[in-house]
Each structure stands twice: as structure tokens, then as C-alpha cells.
Motif scaffolding. Structure first.
Motif, PDB file in Angstrom:
ATOM      1  N   LEU A  13     -25.735 -56.376  -1.887  1.00  0.00           N
ATOM      2  CA  LEU A  13     -27.100 -56.501  -2.388  1.00  0.00           C
ATOM      3  C   LEU A  13     -27.049 -56.129  -3.859  1.00  0.00           C
ATOM      4  N   THR A  14     -27.202 -57.094  -4.737  1.00  0.00           N
ATOM      5  CA  THR A  14     -26.915 -56.878  -6.155  1.00  0.00           C
ATOM      6  C   THR A  14     -27.798 -55.824  -6.799  1.00  0.00           C
ATOM      7  N   CYS A  15     -28.955 -55.517  -6.224  1.00  0.00           N
ATOM      8  CA  CYS A  15     -29.836 -54.523  -6.826  1.00  0.00           C
ATOM      9  C   CYS A  15     -29.513 -53.116  -6.356  1.00  0.00           C
ATOM     10  N   HIS A  16     -28.502 -52.946  -5.512  1.00  0.00           N
ATOM     11  CA  HIS A  16     -28.156 -51.627  -4.991  1.00  0.00           C
ATOM     12  C   HIS A  16     -26.688 -51.316  -5.270  1.00  0.00           C
ATOM     13  N   SER A  17     -26.460 -50.353  -6.150  1.00  0.00           N
ATOM     14  CA  SER A  17     -25.113 -49.855  -6.414  1.00  0.00           C
ATOM     15  C   SER A  17     -25.174 -48.343  -6.466  1.00  0.00           C
ATOM     16  N   TRP A  18     -24.022 -47.695  -6.294  1.00  0.00           N
ATOM     17  CA  TRP A  18     -23.965 -46.234  -6.298  1.00  0.00           C
ATOM     18  C   TRP A  18     -23.092 -45.788  -7.469  1.00  0.00           C
ATOM     19  N   HIS A  19     -23.647 -44.936  -8.322  1.00  0.00           N
ATOM     20  CA  HIS A  19     -22.981 -44.485  -9.529  1.00  0.00           C
ATOM     21  C   HIS A  19     -22.471 -43.059  -9.316  1.00  0.00           C
ATOM     22  N   VAL A  20     -21.197 -42.834  -9.620  1.00  0.00           N
ATOM     23  CA  VAL A  20     -20.595 -41.516  -9.386  1.00  0.00           C
ATOM     24  C   VAL A  20     -19.748 -41.114 -10.585  1.00  0.00           C
ATOM     25  N   PHE A  21     -19.962 -39.888 -11.058  1.00  0.00           N
ATOM     26  CA  PHE A  21     -19.068 -39.255 -12.025  1.00  0.00           C
ATOM     27  C   PHE A  21     -18.623 -37.935 -11.424  1.00  0.00           C
ATOM     28  N   SER A  22     -17.321 -37.702 -11.423  1.00  0.00           N
ATOM     29  CA  SER A  22     -16.770 -36.476 -10.855  1.00  0.00           C
ATOM     30  C   SER A  22     -15.750 -35.887 -11.814  1.00  0.00           C
ATOM     31  N   ALA A  23     -15.778 -34.570 -11.965  1.00  0.00           N
ATOM     32  CA  ALA A  23     -14.807 -33.876 -12.815  1.00  0.00           C
ATOM     33  C   ALA A  23     -14.413 -32.579 -12.141  1.00  0.00           C
ATOM     34  N   ASP A  24     -13.116 -32.265 -12.250  1.00  0.00           N
ATOM     35  CA  ASP A  24     -12.595 -31.097 -11.558  1.00  0.00           C
ATOM     36  C   ASP A  24     -11.572 -30.401 -12.439  1.00  0.00           C
ATOM     37  N   SER A  25     -11.463 -29.076 -12.298  1.00  0.00           N
ATOM     38  CA  SER A  25     -10.436 -28.326 -13.010  1.00  0.00           C
ATOM     39  C   SER A  25      -9.103 -28.478 -12.289  1.00  0.00           C
ATOM     40  N   ASP A  26      -8.053 -28.023 -12.925  1.00  0.00           N
ATOM     41  CA  ASP A  26      -6.733 -28.156 -12.311  1.00  0.00           C
ATOM     42  C   ASP A  26      -6.433 -27.036 -11.330  1.00  0.00           C
ATOM     43  N   HIS A  27      -7.423 -26.175 -11.098  1.00  0.00           N
ATOM     44  CA  HIS A  27      -7.226 -25.095 -10.132  1.00  0.00           C
ATOM     45  C   HIS A  27      -8.434 -24.983  -9.210  1.00  0.00           C
ATOM     46  N   HIS A  28      -8.897 -26.124  -8.757  1.00  0.00           N
ATOM     47  CA  HIS A  28     -10.032 -26.146  -7.825  1.00  0.00           C
ATOM     48  C   HIS A  28      -9.639 -25.470  -6.518  1.00  0.00           C
ATOM     49  N   HIS A  29     -10.490 -24.590  -6.015  1.00  0.00           N
ATOM     50  CA  HIS A  29     -10.172 -23.809  -4.823  1.00  0.00           C
ATOM     51  C   HIS A  29     -10.135 -24.692  -3.580  1.00  0.00           C
ATOM     52  N   ILE A  30      -8.980 -24.738  -2.913  1.00  0.00           N
ATOM     53  CA  ILE A  30      -8.846 -25.559  -1.716  1.00  0.00           C
ATOM     54  C   ILE A  30      -9.365 -24.850  -0.483  1.00  0.00           C
ATOM     55  N   ASP A  31      -9.689 -23.544  -0.624  1.00  0.00           N
ATOM     56  CA  ASP A  31     -10.190 -22.817   0.536  1.00  0.00           C
ATOM     57  C   ASP A  31     -11.712 -22.789   0.590  1.00  0.00           C
ATOM     58  N   MET A  32     -12.359 -23.623  -0.250  1.00  0.00           N
ATOM     59  CA  MET A  32     -13.819 -23.706  -0.207  1.00  0.00           C
ATOM     60  C   MET A  32     -14.272 -24.316   1.118  1.00  0.00           C
ATOM     61  N   PRO A  33     -15.472 -23.940   1.592  1.00  0.00           N
ATOM     62  CA  PRO A  33     -15.998 -24.591   2.794  1.00  0.00           C
ATOM     63  C   PRO A  33     -16.122 -26.092   2.580  1.00  0.00           C
ATOM     64  N   LEU A  34     -15.762 -26.858   3.592  1.00  0.00           N
ATOM     65  CA  LEU A  34     -15.814 -28.306   3.489  1.00  0.00           C
ATOM     66  C   LEU A  34     -17.138 -28.808   4.036  1.00  0.00           C
ATOM     67  N   TYR A  35     -17.826 -29.620   3.243  1.00  0.00           N
ATOM     68  CA  TYR A  35     -19.121 -30.140   3.647  1.00  0.00           C
ATOM     69  C   TYR A  35     -19.143 -31.654   3.536  1.00  0.00           C
ATOM     70  N   THR A  36     -19.979 -32.253   4.355  1.00  0.00           N
ATOM     71  CA  THR A  36     -20.297 -33.667   4.231  1.00  0.00           C
ATOM     72  C   THR A  36     -21.733 -33.782   3.758  1.00  0.00           C
ATOM     73  N   THR A  37     -21.932 -34.526   2.684  1.00  0.00           N
ATOM     74  CA  THR A  37     -23.272 -34.731   2.129  1.00  0.00           C
ATOM     75  C   THR A  37     -23.675 -36.185   2.319  1.00  0.00           C
ATOM     76  N   VAL A  38     -24.875 -36.397   2.826  1.00  0.00           N
ATOM     77  CA  VAL A  38     -25.403 -37.754   2.981  1.00  0.00           C
ATOM     78  C   VAL A  38     -26.644 -37.895   2.117  1.00  0.00           C
ATOM     79  N   GLU A  39     -26.654 -38.919   1.259  1.00  0.00           N
ATOM     80  CA  GLU A  39     -27.810 -39.239   0.421  1.00  0.00           C
ATOM     81  C   GLU A  39     -28.345 -40.597   0.859  1.00  0.00           C
ATOM     82  N   VAL A  40     -29.574 -40.611   1.351  1.00  0.00           N
ATOM     83  CA  VAL A  40     -30.191 -41.822   1.893  1.00  0.00           C
ATOM     84  C   VAL A  40     -31.331 -42.247   0.974  1.00  0.00           C
TER      85      VAL A  40
END
Length: 353
Positions: free
Chosen positions: A155-182
Motif C-alpha cells: 500500500l504505497t501510502c503506508h511505510s514504516w520509518h526507523v532510525f536506530s543507534a546503539d553504543s558498542d557496549h549495549h547491555h545484553i542482559d537487559m530485559p527483552l521486550y516486544t513492542t507493537v505499534e498499531v
């Protein structure tokens, strides 16, 4: 020039923090120590304000004049709609975290859908390229793993835009979550009318919001959630739901011609039954509004989560999955973007930014 309607599609920013490398002090309540006056100053730059607030032992929740703000000990989530300048909050929040509670930013994620009225957006939101440049200029160099992408839809009028940035020492022991945006557009007019207020109804935003929460069935989407809600005058509605350390949020722009509603929730990725819980909440939210088009962005998702959401929307809500795309991002993980329409949908697919 035609006058634009209200822009319902939100811009969403998530900032994750951790203790400074040289700090031995416990985080405690962390970012929640930031005083309300400082928060208000940041919101003033964004061009919105707090209309209602609620907190629990895990986080503080604010309903804004344009959407929502959540503050955890080490995380800030802010989403705003209309012509707000959300990205102007990035640098101030980073400075506040460093100066007031000695926390440094370790990851950033910015997401949004395609604006209904892109030409009405002010700098730095005039287009995604400008947004990415602004972010690049306002985040620390330590966030060296960066990616920007537009996830397309058939559907050409619907796209999802994402920018993500992370440090080189991101904590891998953080709680893992699933986020849903509707994101839901072209709401059923009968259902959308429930989010209009009668003139001179004698109610304030809090009492009118509580009434809308009940009559629309929003309070049944997650019966365990404590709800902070607000109804705008003459129309529009927002709510934040607090369920332990998990949040949910809804925002509604019900006017004909550009009606829109959003639902967002987060669950634990490691809990066996949370995929079912999330899919059920998405189903209930979609039924509240009866949209003709639904876009679902699922972040850090398992395949099972997307399959369950797909199943309930197709089989129980009567929608058809028109597009399925995915991409991987540093810190954020995998983002799956799906679009659904009613089987009778004949929307005009005007290009959006």
C-alpha cells in the motif's frame, strides 16, 4: 492552499540509558528523579504539555496534549502527534540524564508511519532524510552503530520509518521486550463518534475520558491495566495503561476525512503466553475502532508473535494481510511491518512521506 486536518500519525522516540562507566552508585529510581519542571521544559520545546499523569512502582506515565510520555529508571519513551517537533527532545533528555542522575544514553530508536499531511510538518520533520540528519547531529558519537531505513508496504501510502543507534557496549542482559505499534485509519464513523463530546457537557477532560474508556470498551482491552485517560474538546481521546512494568497507550483523532487511532503495547518476549496476550489486545483494539486499514509494526518480535497477530486480524476481525516486510536494526532488533485492509477496502493510495 487546502487546510490540513489534524495529523494523527505519531512520531515515537525511545531512549535507553545506563550508569556511567566510572559510577559505582546504584541507579535506584534513575530517570524518575528528574523533576517535573525540567520535563515540562523539554515538552515546551516539543510544543506539547502534560494533561494527566499516573505512576506505579515501575514507571511514570504522562498523557500529553499530543500523545504520551513514559519514564522508567533507565528508559524514556515519548510519542507525539500533530505538528509537534519531537526530535527537539533528544538532546535535552540526554543532557538531563547525564547532569541530574549521571546516566548516559546507550541506544536510541525513532519510528513513525507515513504522515497524512506531510507538507504541514515543521523542521526537522519535513521528511525522513531531514529527521535522520537531525538525529545524527544531536546524538553522541558513542552511538556508533546506526541504521536508518524505510520499510515499504504494497500500500504505497503506508511505510514504516526507523532510525536506530546503539553504543558498542549495549547491555545484553537487559530485559527483552516486544513492542507493537498499531496505526489505524478510516475508522468506522459510528464508532468514531463515541470520541466526540457534547457541547457544554459539564465535564472536564478526566471525567469525559473515563466515560469514553467505558462506553467504547477500551477498558476491556487489558482488564489488568490501571488506566489514565483524557478526552479533548470537542473531540479526541488519549489513554495510558499501566500493568506492572508494562504499558499500553491509545490515541484517537476521530474527525471524518482523516480519522486515525493508534494502539501500542509492550510485553515480555521471554514469557510463553505473551504472544497470545499481545495478539488478543491488538484484536480488541482494532474492534474498538473498526478501521479500514491497519498497519502493525512489531519490534524485537518472534515469528510466532506476528503469526498470531496476522491470524486474529484475518480470521477474527475479517481483515486481509496485504503486505509483510522486515528489517534488522542495532539495539532495536528485528522490525516486522504488516499492513491489513478490510476485504472491501477501496482506499485511494496517495503517496505520503
Amino acid at each position: 492552499m487546502a487546510v490540513s486536518g489534524f495529523e494523527g500519525f505519531e512520531k515515537r522516540l525511545e531512549l535507553q540509558f545506563s550508569s556511567d562507566n566510572n559510577s559505582t552508585e546504584p541507579i535506584g529510581i534513575g530517570l524518575r528523579e528528574i523533576d517535573f519542571e525540567s520535563v515540562e521544559q523539554v515538552l515546551h520545546l516539543v510544543q506539547c504539555s502534560v494533561v494527566s499523569a499516573l505512576g506505579n512502582q515501575h514507571f511514570d506515565s504522562y498523557v500529553l496534549s499530543e500523545s504520551s510520555l513514559f519514564i522508567y529508571p533507565t528508559k524514556i519513551i515519548i510519542k507525539t502527534c500533530g505538528t509537534t517537533q519531537l526530535l527537539k527532545s533528544v538532546h535535552p533528555f540526554i543532557l538531563l540524564a547525564q547532569s541530574l542522575v549521571n546516566l548516559r544514553v546507550t541506544s536510541i530508536r525513532y519510528t513513525r508511519g507515513s504522515f497524512i499531511f506531510p507538507l504541514a510538518q515543521p523542521h526537522p520533520h519535513t521528511n525522513f532524510h531531514e529527521e535522520v540528519l537531525y538525529l545524527e547531529d544531536n546524538i553522541p558519537e558513542t552511538l556508533c552503530y546506526r541504521k536508518a531505513s524505510v520499510i515499504p508496504s504494497k500500500l504505497t501510502c503506508h511505510s514504516w520509518h526507523v532510525f536506530s543507534a546503539d553504543s558498542d557496549h549495549h547491555h545484553i542482559d537487559m530485559p527483552l521486550y516486544t513492542t507493537v505499534e498499531v496505526c489505524m485509519t478510516d475508522l468506522d464513523p459510528t464508532l468514531a463518534r463515541k470520541f466526540f463530546r457534547f457541547p457544554n457537557d459539564g465535564k472536564n477532560g478526566d471525567s469525559a475520558g473515563k466515560e469514553m474508556t467505558g462506553i467504547t470498551g477500551i477498558n476491556r482491552i487489558n482488564p489488568n491495566a490501571k488506566i489514565c485517560d483524557f478526552a479533548f474538546d470537542p473531540c479526541g481521546y488519549s489513554m495510558n495503561g499501566l500493568d506492572g512494568h508494562r504499558y499500553s497507550t491509545i490515541h484517537v483523532t476521530p474527525e471524518d476525512g482523516f480519522s486515525y487511532a493508534s494502539f501500542e503495547c509492550v510485553v515480555d518476549s521471554i514469557q510463553n503466553n505473551d504472544d497470545d496476550i499481545m495478539a488478543d489486545m491488538v484484536k480488541k483494539a482494532v474492534k474498538v475502532f473498526g478501521p479500514r486499514t491497519v498497519s502493525v509494526a512489531t519490534t524485537s518480535a518472534t515469528t510466532e508473535t506476528c503469526m498470531r497477530i496476522n491470524a486474529v486480524l484475518e480470521k477474527q476481525v475479517g481483515m486481509k494481510c496485504r503486505s509483510y516486510s522486515m528489517d534488522d536494526f542495532p539495539a532495536a532488533g528485528t522490525v516486522v511491518f504488516q499492513t491489513f485492509t478490510t476485504r472491501r477496502n477501496n482506499n485511494n493510495n496517495n503517496n505520503r512521506i
